[in-house]
Scaffold this active site. Structure first.
Site, short mmCIF file in Angstrom:
data_model
loop_
_atom_site.label_atom_id
_atom_site.label_comp_id
_atom_site.label_asym_id
_atom_site.label_seq_id
_atom_site.Cartn_x
_atom_site.Cartn_y
_atom_site.Cartn_z
N LYS A 107 0.96 -1.28 0.04
CA LYS A 107 0.00 -0.06 -0.05
C LYS A 107 0.94 1.18 -0.02
CE LYS A 107 -4.11 -1.87 -0.06
NZ LYS A 107 -5.22 -1.38 -0.92
N LYS A 210 -12.88 -8.43 -8.28
CA LYS A 210 -13.28 -9.02 -6.68
C LYS A 210 -14.71 -9.53 -6.78
CE LYS A 210 -10.30 -5.38 -4.52
NZ LYS A 210 -9.85 -4.18 -3.78
#
Length: 323
Positions: A107, A210
């Site tokens: 991240k 997803k």
């Protein structure tokens, strides 16, 4: 036939899962697990999502619990390690929870942090994992993305950058200005009315898919087929799911005709406790199969009455939007 709200809610569990560190701006993940004739499903759109955006997540949970997974083509799935926006000194501890992983997603562009923090974190990951991808969650402007990617690739290549900027035109511009780094689209697909728009515009080399936001495993496979016609490979990833939601992601990945990249389905390591014991990791791969929540976890992670009622009402509203 869509089961009734009462059938969906019969025996449902609303759980509050504490996280080891802040991720996606949260420290506790709430999920609702439902049980049907085919097993368990997970309904867990983030609290800020409205009912229209949340309804596909309910369709996904119903598919898992009532229809079960599609037929698999493989039994184990390579999975990347996930490194939150932690200090570089904490990277080794985070990676130790993903034994054997040869790819790590890091991240970056976290609010309140600097590019120097990102560089240090990525550098620490490179020392331990051979392949690195970064995820900005749309947090950069185009100019910031160009500057950051030039800095982050000074020590070596990136497998790709995920959602460097928020809008499709910005992704197109980043691809033009930084041709040496592949761009993966996540939010531009997951939260878009037309998930193919970013690909048709030339804003993505890779698509991050997803299961829950797309409406289920079979919906993901259908979209992956459309993307394949444009030559865009997919990475199946987690929406910060519990072990139940991860099992649906693994099932979808197992059914893809082509699986070129490690999947982003290792986020269970981000929880202090998951709803089921961790899967056996072998050489950075996870097994494909159904998940049965641990009875003690259902008790210990049980949300309070107010939050449970909030989720019950949410299911009823979202159910009304399903066709």
């Amino acid at each position: 036939m869509v089961p009734s709200p009462d059938d969906i809610l019969d025996g449902a569990h609303v759980l509050s899962m504490p996280m080891r560190t802040k991720f996606r701006g949260i420290i506790t993940r709430e999920v609702m697990l439902i049980r049907g004739p085919a097993g368990w499903g997970e309904f867990s759109p983030f609290p800020e999502y409205d009912d229209a955006e949340s309804a596909p997540w309910l369709a996904s949970a119903i598919e898992a619990a009532w229809d079960g997974p599609p037929s698999p083509l493989r039994r184990r799935i390579p999975v990347n390690a996930t490194v939150p926006a932690v200090a570089a000194s904490d990277v080794a501890t985070v990676l130790s929870r993903s034994p054997g992983a040869e790819t790590a997603k890091v991240k970056v562009a976290e609010k309140g942090q600097t590019l120097a923090d990102d560089i240090a974190r990525v550098r620490a990951v490179r020392e331990l994992v051979p392949r690195v991808r970064v995820d900005a969650n749309g947090g950069w402007s185009v100019d910031d993305a160009v500057t950051a990617l030039e800095a982050l690739t000074a020590d070596g290549p990136l497998e790709y950058v995920e959602q460097p900027c928020a809008s499709v035109p910005e992704l197109v511009e980043v691809r033009r200005r930084v041709p040496g780094v592949r761009v993966a689209a996540d939010e531009s697909i997951r939260r878009a009315e037309d998930p193919m728009k970013v690909v048709r515009a030339g804003g993505a080399d890779i698509a991050v898919l997803k299961v829950a936001p797309l409406g289920g495993m079979r919906a993901l496979l259908e979209l992956a087929g459309e993307l394949g016609e444009y030559g865009v490979p997919v990475v199946v990833s987690s929406a910060l799911d519990s072990a139940v939601g991860i099992s649906a992601g693994l099932a979808a990945a197992a059914s893809l005709p082509r699986l070129e990249f490690a999947c982003g389905l290792g986020t269970g390591s981000l929880f202090v406790r998951d709803v089921a014991p961790a899967s056996e990791v072998v050489d950075g791969t996870y097994p494909v199969g159904s998940v049965e929540p641990d009875a003690q976890a259902l008790i210990e992670l049980d949300a309070d009455a107010e939050r449970t009622q909030w989720w019950i009402e949410r299911v009823r509203r979202c159910h009304a939007l399903l066709r």
